[in-house]
Design a protein around this motif. Structure first.
Motif, PDB file in Angstrom:
ATOM      1  N   PRO A 175      59.566  66.508  12.237  1.00  0.00           N
ATOM      2  CA  PRO A 175      58.537  67.905  12.418  1.00  0.00           C
ATOM      3  C   PRO A 175      57.307  67.441  12.076  1.00  0.00           C
ATOM      4  N   ALA A 176      56.219  67.941  12.870  1.00  0.00           N
ATOM      5  CA  ALA A 176      54.804  67.560  12.736  1.00  0.00           C
ATOM      6  C   ALA A 176      54.168  68.038  11.481  1.00  0.00           C
ATOM      7  N   SER A 177      54.866  69.224  11.054  1.00  0.00           N
ATOM      8  CA  SER A 177      54.229  69.643   9.790  1.00  0.00           C
ATOM      9  C   SER A 177      54.143  68.667   8.614  1.00  0.00           C
ATOM     10  N   LYS A 178      54.978  67.623   8.654  1.00  0.00           N
ATOM     11  CA  LYS A 178      55.074  66.498   7.479  1.00  0.00           C
ATOM     12  C   LYS A 178      53.987  65.599   7.954  1.00  0.00           C
ATOM     13  N   THR A 179      53.917  65.133   9.054  1.00  0.00           N
ATOM     14  CA  THR A 179      52.944  64.191   9.615  1.00  0.00           C
ATOM     15  C   THR A 179      52.492  64.456  10.982  1.00  0.00           C
ATOM     16  N   PRO A 180      51.322  64.206  11.355  1.00  0.00           N
ATOM     17  CA  PRO A 180      50.860  64.663  12.695  1.00  0.00           C
ATOM     18  C   PRO A 180      51.266  63.463  13.716  1.00  0.00           C
ATOM     19  N   ASP A 181      51.858  62.224  13.400  1.00  0.00           N
ATOM     20  CA  ASP A 181      52.164  61.485  14.325  1.00  0.00           C
ATOM     21  C   ASP A 181      53.745  61.576  14.306  1.00  0.00           C
ATOM     22  N   ILE A 182      54.275  60.842  15.536  1.00  0.00           N
ATOM     23  CA  ILE A 182      55.528  60.811  15.900  1.00  0.00           C
ATOM     24  C   ILE A 182      56.059  59.551  15.468  1.00  0.00           C
ATOM     25  N   LYS A 183      57.250  59.371  14.866  1.00  0.00           N
ATOM     26  CA  LYS A 183      57.883  58.168  14.396  1.00  0.00           C
ATOM     27  C   LYS A 183      59.312  58.067  14.643  1.00  0.00           C
ATOM     28  N   LEU A 184      59.879  57.392  15.388  1.00  0.00           N
ATOM     29  CA  LEU A 184      61.266  57.272  15.942  1.00  0.00           C
ATOM     30  C   LEU A 184      61.691  56.136  14.941  1.00  0.00           C
ATOM     31  N   SER A 185      62.617  56.218  14.279  1.00  0.00           N
ATOM     32  CA  SER A 185      63.187  55.283  13.186  1.00  0.00           C
ATOM     33  C   SER A 185      64.236  54.563  14.057  1.00  0.00           C
TER      34      SER A 185
ATOM     35  N   LYS B 243      52.813  71.987  16.288  1.00  0.00           N
ATOM     36  CA  LYS B 243      54.258  72.125  16.845  1.00  0.00           C
ATOM     37  C   LYS B 243      54.735  70.938  17.632  1.00  0.00           C
ATOM     38  N   ASN B 244      56.061  70.396  17.355  1.00  0.00           N
ATOM     39  CA  ASN B 244      56.334  69.253  17.744  1.00  0.00           C
ATOM     40  C   ASN B 244      57.593  69.546  18.883  1.00  0.00           C
ATOM     41  N   THR B 245      57.299  68.773  20.245  1.00  0.00           N
ATOM     42  CA  THR B 245      58.245  69.198  21.341  1.00  0.00           C
ATOM     43  C   THR B 245      58.536  67.697  21.957  1.00  0.00           C
ATOM     44  N   ALA B 246      59.615  67.984  22.557  1.00  0.00           N
ATOM     45  CA  ALA B 246      60.176  66.629  23.476  1.00  0.00           C
ATOM     46  C   ALA B 246      60.876  67.263  24.635  1.00  0.00           C
ATOM     47  N   GLU B 247      60.754  66.151  25.679  1.00  0.00           N
ATOM     48  CA  GLU B 247      61.315  66.873  26.880  1.00  0.00           C
ATOM     49  C   GLU B 247      62.707  66.940  27.043  1.00  0.00           C
ATOM     50  N   LYS B 248      63.268  66.231  26.117  1.00  0.00           N
ATOM     51  CA  LYS B 248      64.915  65.955  25.737  1.00  0.00           C
ATOM     52  C   LYS B 248      65.516  67.004  24.951  1.00  0.00           C
TER      53      LYS B 248
ATOM     54  N   LYS C 276      60.109  61.322  26.823  1.00  0.00           N
ATOM     55  CA  LYS C 276      58.579  61.760  26.434  1.00  0.00           C
ATOM     56  C   LYS C 276      58.738  62.794  25.181  1.00  0.00           C
ATOM     57  N   GLN C 277      57.983  62.540  24.457  1.00  0.00           N
ATOM     58  CA  GLN C 277      58.093  63.436  23.003  1.00  0.00           C
ATOM     59  C   GLN C 277      56.301  63.532  22.479  1.00  0.00           C
ATOM     60  N   GLU C 278      56.067  64.694  22.243  1.00  0.00           N
ATOM     61  CA  GLU C 278      54.545  64.951  21.960  1.00  0.00           C
ATOM     62  C   GLU C 278      54.603  66.039  21.067  1.00  0.00           C
TER      63      GLU C 278
ATOM     64  N   LEU D 168      51.700  61.360  20.980  1.00  0.00           N
ATOM     65  CA  LEU D 168      52.339  61.126  22.159  1.00  0.00           C
ATOM     66  C   LEU D 168      52.956  60.181  22.292  1.00  0.00           C
ATOM     67  N   LEU D 169      54.462  59.950  22.474  1.00  0.00           N
ATOM     68  CA  LEU D 169      55.134  58.831  22.782  1.00  0.00           C
ATOM     69  C   LEU D 169      55.959  59.031  24.099  1.00  0.00           C
ATOM     70  N   GLU D 170      55.950  57.966  25.076  1.00  0.00           N
ATOM     71  CA  GLU D 170      56.650  58.080  26.396  1.00  0.00           C
ATOM     72  C   GLU D 170      57.499  56.706  26.437  1.00  0.00           C
ATOM     73  N   LEU D 171      58.653  56.593  26.510  1.00  0.00           N
ATOM     74  CA  LEU D 171      59.552  55.398  26.655  1.00  0.00           C
ATOM     75  C   LEU D 171      60.426  55.141  27.973  1.00  0.00           C
ATOM     76  N   GLN D 172      60.730  54.019  28.233  1.00  0.00           N
ATOM     77  CA  GLN D 172      61.286  53.940  29.404  1.00  0.00           C
ATOM     78  C   GLN D 172      62.404  52.464  29.221  1.00  0.00           C
ATOM     79  N   LEU D 173      63.537  52.644  29.774  1.00  0.00           N
ATOM     80  CA  LEU D 173      64.354  51.233  29.731  1.00  0.00           C
ATOM     81  C   LEU D 173      64.060  50.546  30.897  1.00  0.00           C
TER      82      LEU D 173
END
Length: 365
Positions: free
Chosen positions: A321-331, A279-284, A271-273, A248-253
């Motif tokens: 996609p989470a199929s490659k790695t279970p964690d979320i990485k925003l580059s 399955k990888n989903t994001a609210e946006k 928010k992205q989880e 899970l990752l949740e960000l705010q400006l």
């Protein structure tokens, strides 16, 4: 005969040299004309402290700024017209209103009263002194026995009190208040990440840096150009191994820079989880293009809407996609879209963000 030939040859050589000099002479360019006029204005004691702007283009000189009197305005125009290569002078100099009103008010007249000299006391004659001595002795005794009285104030002299010149006339006019603009609630902000954010290492409360990817506009006018700095923080972060394989990752400006000032802002959460089954989903996701189109509509529609749609689509569809790695990485360089939850009032700027300024990308630890 030889003398005449020699004189003729010398005259022809002199004419040729003069013609060559005239042919090689070039009219001064715009920079030289501007420098010449600025030098003349700076040499004048009445104009050297004024904020005057000189622009030269193909022999046409434009003067702008503020002076104290109409006479200074005319002198500046004459200086510009006397510079070599000037064909036309456009005088846009303004006379300060307070200085002009001060010139129209006559100074108060100072009337000096005639100086008065103290009257000389007449000296009594010796005969009078004889007759008055007993009475004077009695009066002296009474003066010694009488209690002391307050001394009277010294007589006023004939010099008038110094008058001070009115300070209001010499005071410069106050600078105008900067125009402010309010960005309404619901406006979209498309930002490009500078830092890399990884759910495996990120902690709640960590800050991150980004830049505006698309200018912000109000009523079709750009109030914040692109590439200005934006700061935010991580509202929630969860590694995949800590909660049944879900990341899970949740960000705010938090704030945005406009010109040389920072302004606090309040936005929604990105928010992205990832699900426990990969399955990888994001609210946006799916709504990014719509949010981008709304952003483009704020920028004035048309081309801005197309730009906003591309930015929104990039913000919503760039999820690994989470199929490659279970964690979320925003580059770094990833585009995210946020929405203002409260209006913010700023002083707009047309100054572009400083070129060459790049924040070093860092990985959240």
């Amino acid at each position: 005969m030889k003398t005449i030939s020699c004189l003729f040859f010398r005259s022809a050589l002199l004419v040729a040299v003069l013609g060559l000099g005239v042919g090689c002479a070039k009219p001064p360019n715009d920079a030289q004309v501007t420098s010449e006029i600025q030098t003349k204005l700076g040499a004048d004691s009445g104009l050297q402290n004024k904020q005057l702007t000189v622009q030269a283009a193909n022999g046409t000189v434009t003067l702008s700024g503020t002076v104290d009197t109409d006479a200074e305005r005319e002198v500046a125009a004459r200086y510009a017209a006397s510079a070599p290569g000037v064909k036309q002078v456009i005088n846009n100099l303004q006379v300060a209103p307070m200085a002009a009103s001060a010139e129209s008010v006559p100074a108060p007249a100072v009337v000096t009263p005639p100086a008065t000299s103290p009257a000389k006391a007449e000296k009594p004659s010796p005969a009078a002194k004889k007759h008055q001595r007993p009475s004077q002795d009695a009066s002296n005794q009474m003066a010694r026995s009488a209690p002391p009285t307050e001394q009277s104030a010294p007589p006023a002299t004939g010099a008038p009190p110094a008058q001070t010149a009115p300070q209001e006339a010499s005071a410069p006019p106050p600078p105008p208040e900067p125009q402010k603009v309010t960005i309404p609630s619901g406006a979209s902000l498309a930002v490009r990440l500078v830092d890399t954010i990884d759910s495996a290492t990120a902690q709640t409360g960590d800050t991150f840096h980004a830049t505006l990817d698309v200018p912000v506009a109000v009523d079709g006018d750009v109030v914040i150009p692109a590439h200005y700095d934006v700061d935010g923080h991580i509202v929630n972060a969860q590694a995949s191994g800590k909660f049944a394989g879900r990341a899970l990752l949740e960000l705010q400006l938090d704030r945005v820079k406009v010109g040389e000032r920072w302004y606090n802002i309040q936005t929604d959460h990105f928010k992205q989880e990832t699900g426990s089954r990969g399955k990888n989903t994001a609210e946006k996701v799916g709504g990014g293009a719509i949010a981008g189109a709304i952003l483009g509509g704020i920028f004035g529609g048309g081309k801005g809407a197309a730009i906003g749609s591309v930015a929104g689509a990039g913000a919503g569809g760039g999820v690994q996609p989470a199929s490659k790695t279970p964690d979320i990485k925003l580059s770094s360089e990833k585009i995210l879209t946020f929405t203002l939850q409260a209006p913010v009032t700023i002083v707009p700027t047309t100054k572009p963000a400083r070129e060459g300024k790049k924040l070093e990308p860092s990985t959240q630890q």
